[in-house]
Design a protein around this motif. Structure first.
Motif, PDB file in Angstrom:
ATOM      1  N   LYS B  56       0.830  -1.218   0.000  1.00  0.00           N
ATOM      2  CA  LYS B  56       0.000   0.000   0.000  1.00  0.00           C
ATOM      3  C   LYS B  56       0.859   1.261   0.000  1.00  0.00           C
ATOM      4  O   LYS B  56       0.668   2.160  -0.825  1.00  0.00           O
ATOM      5  N   SER B  57       1.801   1.321   0.937  1.00  0.00           N
ATOM      6  CA  SER B  57       2.668   2.506   0.991  1.00  0.00           C
ATOM      7  C   SER B  57       3.452   2.655  -0.306  1.00  0.00           C
ATOM      8  O   SER B  57       3.645   3.765  -0.814  1.00  0.00           O
ATOM      9  N   SER B  58       3.897   1.528  -0.838  1.00  0.00           N
ATOM     10  CA  SER B  58       4.633   1.582  -2.100  1.00  0.00           C
ATOM     11  C   SER B  58       3.773   2.224  -3.188  1.00  0.00           C
ATOM     12  O   SER B  58       4.269   2.985  -4.019  1.00  0.00           O
ATOM     13  N   PHE B  98       2.796  10.930   5.782  1.00  0.00           N
ATOM     14  CA  PHE B  98       3.567   9.682   5.798  1.00  0.00           C
ATOM     15  C   PHE B  98       3.084   8.750   6.899  1.00  0.00           C
ATOM     16  O   PHE B  98       2.504   9.180   7.896  1.00  0.00           O
ATOM     17  N   GLN B  99       3.358   7.448   6.690  1.00  0.00           N
ATOM     18  CA  GLN B  99       3.015   6.457   7.708  1.00  0.00           C
ATOM     19  C   GLN B  99       3.778   6.753   9.001  1.00  0.00           C
ATOM     20  O   GLN B  99       3.193   6.775  10.081  1.00  0.00           O
ATOM     21  N   ASN B 100       5.097   6.982   8.859  1.00  0.00           N
ATOM     22  CA  ASN B 100       5.879   7.456  10.001  1.00  0.00           C
ATOM     23  C   ASN B 100       5.985   8.961   9.829  1.00  0.00           C
ATOM     24  O   ASN B 100       6.509   9.419   8.818  1.00  0.00           O
ATOM     25  N   LEU B 189      -3.102  10.058   2.147  1.00  0.00           N
ATOM     26  CA  LEU B 189      -2.870   9.883   3.583  1.00  0.00           C
ATOM     27  C   LEU B 189      -2.440   8.453   3.857  1.00  0.00           C
ATOM     28  O   LEU B 189      -3.198   7.517   3.611  1.00  0.00           O
ATOM     29  N   ASP B 190      -1.226   8.287   4.376  1.00  0.00           N
ATOM     30  CA  ASP B 190      -0.739   6.947   4.671  1.00  0.00           C
ATOM     31  C   ASP B 190      -0.958   6.639   6.150  1.00  0.00           C
ATOM     32  O   ASP B 190      -0.242   7.138   7.005  1.00  0.00           O
ATOM     33  N   GLU B 191      -1.962   5.834   6.415  1.00  0.00           N
ATOM     34  CA  GLU B 191      -2.338   5.446   7.781  1.00  0.00           C
ATOM     35  C   GLU B 191      -2.437   6.639   8.721  1.00  0.00           C
ATOM     36  O   GLU B 191      -1.694   6.741   9.699  1.00  0.00           O
ATOM     37  N   PRO B 192      -3.394   7.554   8.427  1.00  0.00           N
ATOM     38  CA  PRO B 192      -3.496   8.767   9.243  1.00  0.00           C
ATOM     39  C   PRO B 192      -3.898   8.484  10.684  1.00  0.00           C
ATOM     40  O   PRO B 192      -3.726   9.342  11.546  1.00  0.00           O
TER      41      PRO B 192
HETATM   42 MG   LIG Z   1       2.646   1.035   4.825  1.00  0.00          MG
END
Ligand SMILES: [Mg+2]
Ligand SMILES: Nc1ncnc2c1ncn2[C@@H]1O[C@H](COP(=O)(O)OP(=O)(O)O)[C@@H](O)[C@H]1O
Lengths: 358, 269
Positions: B56-58, B98-100, B189-192
């Protein structure tokens, strides 16, 4: 009680983003400026100019320059001495090639030349970071000193290999050469320091400064919000080198008068300016002044206390100075990377609430 | 469906803004994304879900220009997009989180949000050096936008606080503020809501819905929490081991047997 922001509210965004949003700071700033421009020139003598004020002002410009690159943009540089040399030699070439040019123009042109050289040496920063960039700038340092030693064109084929500052004027006032009055060289440098500080402050509180700090704090995130990393880094190298070049030009033409490049602009100069930035405070224009003042005053103070008062041998005192600086660098890097400027800020925060801290 | 559709709650969804066509992304031997196609329509909230490591992030990194897919094309506004650097993607009106968390820790909340306006700030170095004319006007105008976003996300009280001092949940919100400050057309939004407590999750869900509703921003989000996804999103892409195994409304996806096997049935952590 002395330092208050109560009742001192910013009612508009321009007011809130000015350099000194607190009135007290603003007034103090004007007082310092007034003393520096209107009082000091009348009481200055050769000792004060040469031992303290000129080196302080000139190093402050170099510190502001390096602070922009390292403190604001996060790019470590050990090439400051080399870039100061570029400023000095560029200034010398302009002075000798165009004898009628105002010394103001010479110094500014020297800054411009250094800006371009700085950007050239900044190009690798797109690919390399941190330690490796430091090594690359170190290479620049040695290369530049070697170049100015080896290519006679730079020192106009003089027999000694040195460069000597001829007498030059600004509006009919002599500012370089042996006949310069202390107040004239002081004022000349002061004007450049003032402009350097104002420009640095304006750039760092606006969008250019945010780009630099974004690159410094997290380059990936900077790119994602639309910062072109190469452009931002090269701007930082350019602006930084512009100031460092001006500093080198003044150091040569106004302060020393004659320069042997390895001696005046060697690697120790790079470290000296870096120490000023670290001790004064990374990412603070005020810190650049504090660091320059500290590093200029420390040997003077140690000499007065150690040699004159306590009667210690000179070499012991000189070693003592190295120990103190070394210890301070380590302390500031570990405990307080924002240096003297941050200590000053904390003191002000305390004072702001005093005597009722809650 | 060609020109859009109307959601269950009556919002009009427009034409396709972004289309991923047969994207394949490999890291050495690892295939992070395997031949995936899907589209994002104007005004919708599009979710990407799937177990950890699904890719997903990719996928977001491909959209924002960090990763270059070996195969496939990214279409933006009906035309294939050339390979862009991330800052060029940002200049096209695509913002992300970002996720992080990836905030500028050394800067205040306000400065972080102001960095989100950088694509809009065009004054030259000289104007800025002397803080004159365009530079000052531009600073003020952009400050107004930034302050509106700060009000919107209810972070006025921490405006001048250095970001490094904030707790995790607030940092996530500041990162959203920075992305919103760009007034993006498409927000990624990556895992907000990762790592948030229930209350913070509810706040964040509300903000995401409000952003979509008030600014009409198209949103693509990655989320783990199935409940949240079902509530928030209009359409969902489900990924597993780099493959797309489902695509449709939350109801459709929930009843898809592949999805149940691969994802819903397994992960109840
Ligand atoms: Mg991810
Ligand atoms: N930069 C990278 N280098 C190598 N492998 C990567 C990189 N980024 C992601 N991957 C791999 O791609 C796969 C998908 O990762 P990711 O997209 O982060 O999954 P998700 O976000 O769905 O949890 C994982 O196997 C991960 O290890």
């Amino acid at each position: 009680m002395f330092y208050r922001e109560a009742g001192d509210f910013s009612t508009s965004y321009p007011e809130d983003s000015q350099t000194f949003p607190i009135k007290f700071d603003r007034i103090r700033y004007y007082i310092v400026l007034a003393i520096a421009f209107l009082v000091v020139p009348f009481i200055i003598n050769d000792y004060w100019a040469n031992a303290i004020l000129l080196p302080f002002l000139i190093y402050a410009i170099a510190s502001i320059g390096l602070n922009i690159l390292t403190g604001y943009c996060g790019q470590v540089s050990l090439g400051t001495g080399g870039f100061m040399a570029v400023g000095a030699y560029a200034c010398y070439k302009f002075m000798t090639a165009f004898p009628d040019l105002s010394m103001f123009i010479n110094v500014i042109l020297a800054g411009v030349v250094t800006a371009f050289v700085g950007m050239l040496f900044g190009l690798p920063s797109l690919r390399i970071k941190g330690f490796y960039l430091a090594v690359a700038t170190l290479a620049a340092q040695f290369f530049l000193v070697w170049l100015f030693n080896r290519v006679p064109w730079f020192y106009n084929y003089s027999a000694s290999g040195q460069i000597n500052a001829p007498e030059r004027e600004v509006f009919g006032i002599i500012v370089t050469g042996p006949n310069t009055a202390a107040w004239a060289s002081y004022l000349f440098c002061l004007i450049f320091v003032t402009f350097a500080a104002i420009i640095a402050r304006n750039l760092t509180r606006g969008s250019t400064g945010r780009k630099w700090m974004a690159i410094r704090d997290m380059d990936i995130a900077a790119e994602i919000i639309g910062v072109n990393p190469l452009k931002a880094k090269l701007t930082a190298f350019g602006v930084s080198s512009f100031f460092i070049g001006i500093s080198g030009a003044l150091f040569f033409a106004v302060y020393l008068g004659a320069v042997e490049v390895g001696e005046a602009f060697g690697i120790t100069k790079s470290f000296l300016i870096l120490f000023m930035v670290i001790i004064g405070g990374l990412g603070s224009v005020f810190g650049s002044f504090a660091g320059a003042a500290f590093m200029v005053l420390l040997p003077v103070a140690l000499k007065v206390i150690g040699v004159d008062v306590l009667g210690w041998p000179t070499d012991i005192v000189a070693h003592f100075q190295l120990v103190i600086v070394g210890a301070l660098i380590i302390m500031f890097l570990i405990v307080e990377p924002h240096g003297l400027a941050q200590l000053w800020r904390l003191a002000k925060e305390k004072l702001r609430l005093w005597p009722f801290p809650h | 469906m060609e020109d859009g559709y109307t959601t269950a709650d009556g919002r009009k969804i427009g034409a396709v803004v972004m289309e991923m066509k047969n994207i394949t992304l490999r890291f050495g031997g690892v295939v992070a994304i395997k031949d995936i196609s899907f589209d994002i329509r104007e005004g919708e909230i599009r979710a990407i879900i799937g177990p950890n490591g699904a890719g997903k992030s990719s996928m977001l990194n491909v959209i924002s220009g960090f990763y270059v897919p070996q195969e496939g094309e990214v279409w933006f506004h009906g035309a294939p997009r050339p390979q862009l650097r991330p800052y060029q993607v940002a200049q096209q009106g695509i913002a992300r989180t970002f996720q992080n968390i990836a905030l500028f820790e050394g800067m205040s909340v306000l400065d972080n949000v102001m960095t989100g306006r950088l694509t809009q700030m065009k004054s030259g170095l000289f104007a800025q050096a002397f803080w004159k004319g365009k530079a000052e006007a531009e600073e003020t105008a952009n400050r107004e936008v930034a302050e509106r976003i700060i009000d919107f996300l209810e972070i006025q009280s921490i405006r001048k606080t250095p970001v490094g001092r904030l707790p995790y949940g607030l940092k996530k919100r500041v990162e959203l503020a920075r992305a919103l400050a760009a007034e993006p057309k498409l927000l990624l939004l990556d895992e907000p809501m990762a790592g948030m407590n229930v209350e913070e999750k509810e706040d964040m869900s509300r903000f995401i819905l409000d952003v979509n509703d008030e600014f009409g921003t198209t949103i693509a989000l990655i989320e783990h929490d199935m409940g949240v996804v079902m509530d928030l999103s209009d359409r969902v892409v489900v990924m597993d081991y780099g493959k797309k195994i489902g695509d449709g409304t939350p109801e459709e996806v929930r009843s898809n047997q592949d999805v149940i096997d691969a994802y819903l049935g397994v992960s109840h952590d």
